[in-house]
Design a protein around this motif. Structure first.
Motif, PDB file in Angstrom:
ATOM      1  N   LYS A   1       1.324  98.584 -56.829  1.00 44.44           N
ATOM      2  CA  LYS A   1       2.305  97.518 -56.619  1.00 44.44           C
ATOM      3  C   LYS A   1       2.651  97.321 -55.147  1.00 44.44           C
ATOM      4  O   LYS A   1       2.745  96.187 -54.662  1.00 44.44           O
ATOM      5  CB  LYS A   1       3.574  97.789 -57.430  1.00 44.44           C
ATOM      6  CG  LYS A   1       4.571  96.633 -57.321  1.00 44.44           C
ATOM      7  CD  LYS A   1       5.843  96.880 -58.085  1.00 44.44           C
ATOM      8  CE  LYS A   1       6.758  95.666 -58.024  1.00 44.44           C
ATOM      9  NZ  LYS A   1       7.068  95.223 -56.653  1.00 44.44           N
TER      10      LYS A   1
ATOM     11  N   ASP B   1       1.904  93.852 -53.353  1.00 43.05           N
ATOM     12  CA  ASP B   1       3.004  93.048 -52.795  1.00 43.05           C
ATOM     13  C   ASP B   1       2.689  92.622 -51.364  1.00 43.05           C
ATOM     14  O   ASP B   1       2.893  91.455 -50.978  1.00 43.05           O
ATOM     15  CB  ASP B   1       4.308  93.852 -52.799  1.00 43.05           C
ATOM     16  CG  ASP B   1       4.913  94.013 -54.184  1.00 43.05           C
ATOM     17  OD1 ASP B   1       4.458  93.331 -55.118  1.00 43.05           O
ATOM     18  OD2 ASP B   1       5.840  94.843 -54.321  1.00 43.05           O
TER      19      ASP B   1
ATOM     20  N   HIS C   1      -0.535  91.489 -61.641  1.00 42.49           N
ATOM     21  CA  HIS C   1      -0.436  91.701 -60.200  1.00 42.49           C
ATOM     22  C   HIS C   1      -1.252  92.935 -59.784  1.00 42.49           C
ATOM     23  O   HIS C   1      -1.018  94.037 -60.272  1.00 42.49           O
ATOM     24  CB  HIS C   1       1.047  91.901 -59.882  1.00 42.49           C
ATOM     25  CG  HIS C   1       1.406  92.006 -58.432  1.00 42.49           C
ATOM     26  ND1 HIS C   1       0.892  91.188 -57.453  1.00 42.49           N
ATOM     27  CD2 HIS C   1       2.286  92.853 -57.806  1.00 42.49           C
ATOM     28  CE1 HIS C   1       1.441  91.515 -56.285  1.00 42.49           C
ATOM     29  NE2 HIS C   1       2.277  92.521 -56.476  1.00 42.49           N
TER      30      HIS C   1
END
Length: 200
Positions: free
Chosen positions: A28, A32, A163
């Protein structure tokens, strides 16, 4: 360098083709950062595409990056590549190690909201060769990715591309299947999809 803890790989149970899904290819924190860098570093454009003889504004923003002199054409558009930047080279190198395949080009797609989409198609343009391998990495909002076999109505699947995930569409994938990102009814934020390919 040998990865002692390889990323989880899911082989999709579909006939006549090989699809490999890595749901956590980028963690993550990394995903990001890459999302933000791609959003701001990319010269996004919106082209008109030709569908059934009619020109319409493509329902997403795109940008092509790649090796010099390797344009890419689809749906009546011919795109000229921008030079690779360090962010995309970082992603490309990591994918190439897993795919064991070198890629010359990446098409970046920005789905701005739930109304942006990509209809049923195969990445089977002649400059990709007969049986191309496509590496698709996703950042941002989760979107549904749908697959259907060209002749076998039982062979179909909907996959949530989350994601930091990577989908490798390998042998047979562009010959026997079509895929799409449908419009959504619920509100969606930005999603970036990078599809790496090799132009002959």
């Amino acid at each position: 360098m040998l990865d002692l803890f390889p990323k989880e790989k899911i082989v999709l149970p579909l006939p006549d083709a090989v699809f490999e899904f890595y749901p956590n290819f980028f963690d993550k924190e990394e995903a990001d950062l890459l999302l933000e860098k791609i959003l701001t570093e990319t010269p996004w454009q919106q082209d008109d595409i030709t569908i059934f003889g009619k020109k319409i504004a493509q329902p997403r923003l795109t940008c092509l990056f790649g090796n010099e002199g390797k344009p890419y054409s689809y749906s009546g558009i011919t795109m000229q590549p921008n030079p690779w930047n360090s962010t995309l080279i970082f992603i490309k190198d990591k994918i190439e190690q897993t795919a064991e395949k070198n890629f010359t080009t990446v098409l970046a797609n920005l789905y701005r909201n739930e109304k942006d989409s990509n209809g049923w198609h195969a990445d089977n343009e002649k400059e990709l060769g007969r049986n191309p391998i496509i590496a698709s990495v996703s950042f941002g909002e989760v979107r549904r990715f749908q697959l259907k076999h060209n002749t076998n109505p039982e062979a179909k699947m909907t996959l949530n591309l989350n994601h930091g995930s990577l989908l490798l569409m390998k042998e047979g994938s562009q010959i026997h299947y079509k895929h799409q990102i449908p419009k959504e009814t619920k509100s969606k934020n930005n999603r970036i999809n990078l599809t790496f390919r090799s132009i002959l």
